[in-house]
Design a protein around this motif. Structure first.
Motif, PDB file in Angstrom:
ATOM      1  N   ALA A 142       0.818  -1.221   0.000  1.00  0.00           N
ATOM      2  CA  ALA A 142       0.000   0.000   0.000  1.00  0.00           C
ATOM      3  C   ALA A 142       0.847   1.264   0.000  1.00  0.00           C
ATOM      4  O   ALA A 142       0.348   2.356   0.280  1.00  0.00           O
ATOM      5  CB  ALA A 142      -0.931   0.010   1.212  1.00  0.00           C
ATOM      6  N   LEU A 143       2.128   1.182  -0.370  1.00  0.00           N
ATOM      7  CA  LEU A 143       3.053   2.299  -0.226  1.00  0.00           C
ATOM      8  C   LEU A 143       2.620   3.601  -0.903  1.00  0.00           C
ATOM      9  O   LEU A 143       2.940   4.691  -0.396  1.00  0.00           O
ATOM     10  CB  LEU A 143       4.442   1.892  -0.715  1.00  0.00           C
ATOM     11  CG  LEU A 143       5.571   2.872  -0.415  1.00  0.00           C
ATOM     12  CD1 LEU A 143       5.718   3.115   1.074  1.00  0.00           C
ATOM     13  CD2 LEU A 143       6.882   2.375  -1.008  1.00  0.00           C
ATOM     14  N   PRO A 144       1.899   3.602  -2.042  1.00  0.00           N
ATOM     15  CA  PRO A 144       1.435   4.881  -2.598  1.00  0.00           C
ATOM     16  C   PRO A 144       0.641   5.727  -1.598  1.00  0.00           C
ATOM     17  O   PRO A 144       0.560   6.958  -1.756  1.00  0.00           O
ATOM     18  CB  PRO A 144       0.566   4.449  -3.785  1.00  0.00           C
ATOM     19  CG  PRO A 144       1.189   3.167  -4.230  1.00  0.00           C
ATOM     20  CD  PRO A 144       1.595   2.475  -2.945  1.00  0.00           C
ATOM     21  N   LEU A 145       0.061   5.083  -0.592  1.00  0.00           N
ATOM     22  CA  LEU A 145      -0.597   5.787   0.497  1.00  0.00           C
ATOM     23  C   LEU A 145       0.320   6.864   1.081  1.00  0.00           C
ATOM     24  O   LEU A 145      -0.114   7.993   1.356  1.00  0.00           O
ATOM     25  CB  LEU A 145      -0.979   4.770   1.576  1.00  0.00           C
ATOM     26  CG  LEU A 145      -1.188   5.238   3.014  1.00  0.00           C
ATOM     27  CD1 LEU A 145      -2.432   6.083   3.116  1.00  0.00           C
ATOM     28  CD2 LEU A 145      -1.271   4.029   3.949  1.00  0.00           C
ATOM     29  N   ALA A 146       1.596   6.544   1.279  1.00  0.00           N
ATOM     30  CA  ALA A 146       2.530   7.486   1.901  1.00  0.00           C
ATOM     31  C   ALA A 146       2.706   8.737   1.046  1.00  0.00           C
ATOM     32  O   ALA A 146       2.766   9.860   1.575  1.00  0.00           O
ATOM     33  CB  ALA A 146       3.879   6.801   2.122  1.00  0.00           C
TER      34      ALA A 146
END
Length: 550
Positions: free
Chosen positions: A186-190
């Motif tokens: 889910a890194l695009p969340l950051a």
């Protein structure tokens, strides 16, 4: 408008757990009927959601609604493995009324959130995201079709939907205090949050925590940073700014390293794995502290109530009777799938988990002559069952699975089962006498299947890796292989582990099962008593609040 348009829980939040937490995971193993998982990562996330509910925590889950699930494991005409993708339908999921827009590869994609009500399966509220809706074109609709899609662009798109789409759904629900990424998918969340905070990493770090499950660098996801930028992975953050914020200066972008730099704190999933992760990553500048929170499983969901009662009351007769009943239930599956009739009086060994090279599914067969001699014993016989899903495009793992199937033709007391999902997993753990675990140390981050086996009176027979060093005492609650020198080449490690395994099996496990039943039952009961409450997910869910979410 529905009640799910706001942050909703059907219980009063316990004051110890009043911080809002949104838990992001690519897979959740909630129930057999909901095909949103592939293996251990999903089983762990599902138990976390159940225990968060049981403890009345202020948490929600964010996942993806996979139209075809992971895959359905079936058989070809010769009994070897066949991969089938079938559409899944769920009457128990409801439209939350929330649809958000994300950008993938420069194009708008609409994401609808379907809600799993807490009352359905006893979890916190969960929101499953889908792009398979009329507002999208065909390509956009396929993003949420297959868990762990083989196409790189599809995998990147799935991360954008989970991370950015999930963040926008959380915003629509009123926001959260903490964003928890279970692995780096889910890194695009950051980057979405960084844009909101004007690129202020410290503001992001106040809200972001991260769990890593992968104990070797080669297994941590990397992609070409230019491709990620073209795919809109970084949202509206310019590429050079994304490089600066994450310290990525080369052509490849490491998701785990970026997550460790953008989170306030992180954790490995066993005490050993925490140390391994620290050794792996602490040489890099700017990463957060890596703690250890050992994985666990939800006891009410996994532990047989009759076995629990028998163990608590030290009732050996009931314990033996119930284990026999559970073995018969498992053996009905064996008979149905393979036409073989297994004997409930015979020592039954099960190896069941994801097929991957380092897990060494075929270690027991390293010396084929010795293995077939073992299966041919008449005085103190054994039965062996394998099960598990290889990643369908891991052709080496599929080959091992099929090799086991082909060898199983030669013996009536050897079986390979297909369809390793929650209910088959439950039957295998309840119906086995011995739960065999053979990873190359220290490559197993946790290995939670052994916990649920122990809860059901199956004795762990294991390499000392993952969670086992925190639990196992050889000859008292489990059987353990001596630790081998991990600096040796893999083939030599495999040779030593094999010889140690066969020695313990032939000289300790088999004689104890047949010749010393009181001792065998004492090990069973000690295992059941020791696994709870330390490896109950309630302990784990509490530790996440006390160690990560504060």
């Amino acid at each position: 408008m529905t009640k799910y348009d706001r942050w909703y829980h059907p219980y009063d939040i316990d004051d110890k757990y009043n911080r809002r937490v949104a838990y992001f995971s690519m897979e959740f193993g909630i129930h057999q009927a909901l095909k949103t998982y592939s293996g251990g990562l999903g089983f762990l996330a599902g138990s976390h959601m159940r225990s968060a509910h049981d403890l009345r925590q202020n948490m929600i889950g964010i996942g993806i609604l996979w139209k075809f699930g992971y895959y359905d494991q079936m058989r070809n005409e010769d009994q070897t493995m066949r991969v089938v993708f079938q559409k899944k339908f769920y009457s128990f999921l409801e439209d939350s009324g929330i649809t958000v827009k994300v950008v993938v590869n420069g194009h708008p994609v609409f994401v609808k959130a379907m809600v799993l009500k807490p009352e359905t399966f006893g979890t916190v509220p969960m929101y499953f995201l889908t792009t398979d809706i009329p507002e999208n074109d065909y390509l956009a609709r396929t993003i949420t079709h297959k868990l762990y899609d083989v196409e790189t662009n599809a995998r990147i798109s799935q991360s954008i939907v989970l991370g950015i789409g999930g963040a926008k759904v959380v915003d629509a629900l009123g926001g959260t205090d903490i964003y928890h990424m279970n692995e780096g998918h889910a890194l695009p969340l950051a980057f979405h949050l960084l844009e909101q905070f004007g690129g202020d990493v410290k503001e992001l770090q106040k809200r972001m925590v991260f769990t890593t499950h992968t104990p070797e660098k080669a297994g941590n996801e990397e992609h070409d940073i230019q491709l990620l930028n073209r795919m809109s992975f970084f949202g509206n953050i310019p590429l050079e700014e994304a490089r600066t914020l994450t310290g990525m200066h080369g052509p490849m972008f490491n998701h785990t390293l970026a997550a460790l730099r953008l989170s306030k704190i992180s954790n490995g999933v066993s005490q050993l794995h925490g140390k391994v992760a620290q050794h792996m990553w602490y040489e890099n500048e700017g990463i957060c502290d890596i703690k250890a929170i050992t994985n666990a499983q939800n006891v009410p969901f996994w532990m047989d109530s009759v076995m629990m009662h028998a163990c608590k009351n030290d009732n050996d007769e009931l314990l033996t009777l119930r284990k026999r009943q559970m073995k018969m239930t498992l053996f009905e599956v064996v008979a149905d799938q393979t036409g073989k009739l297994f004997d409930p009086n015979v020592l039954t060994i099960v190896w069941a988990r994801r097929f991957a090279a380092y897990k060494r599914a075929d270690l027991l067969m390293r010396d084929m002559n010795r293995f077939f001699d073992l299966l041919s014993r008449q005085d103190e016989p054994i039965q062996v069952i394998w099960a598990g899903k290889p990643y369908p495009y891991d052709y080496g793992a599929v080959e091992v699975f099929n090799k086991l199937v082909n060898f199983s033709y030669k013996r009536n007391n050897m079986a390979v089962l297909t369809g390793y999902e929650i209910e088959l997993s439950r039957k295998l753990k309840q119906g086995s006498d011995v739960w065999l675990n053979t990873p190359r140390r220290p490559r197993e981050a946790s290995g939670t299947s052994g916990m649920t086996a122990a809860m059901n009176g199956s004795i762990n027979f294991s390499v000392q890796d993952g969670w086992i060093p925190e639990f196992g005492v050889h000859g008292e609650n489990s059987y353990l292989l001596p630790i081998v020198d991990t600096s040796l080449p893999d083939t030599l490690q495999d040779d030593q582990d094999y010889l140690n395994m066969m020695t313990v099996l032939e000289e300790e496990i088999i004689p104890t099962y047949y010749r010393n039943r009181p001792k065998w039952l004492s090990i069973v009961k000690k295992s059941m008593n020791d696994v709870v409450p330390m490896f109950d997910a309630n302990r784990m869910a509490h530790e996440y609040y006390s160690l990560l979410y504060k």
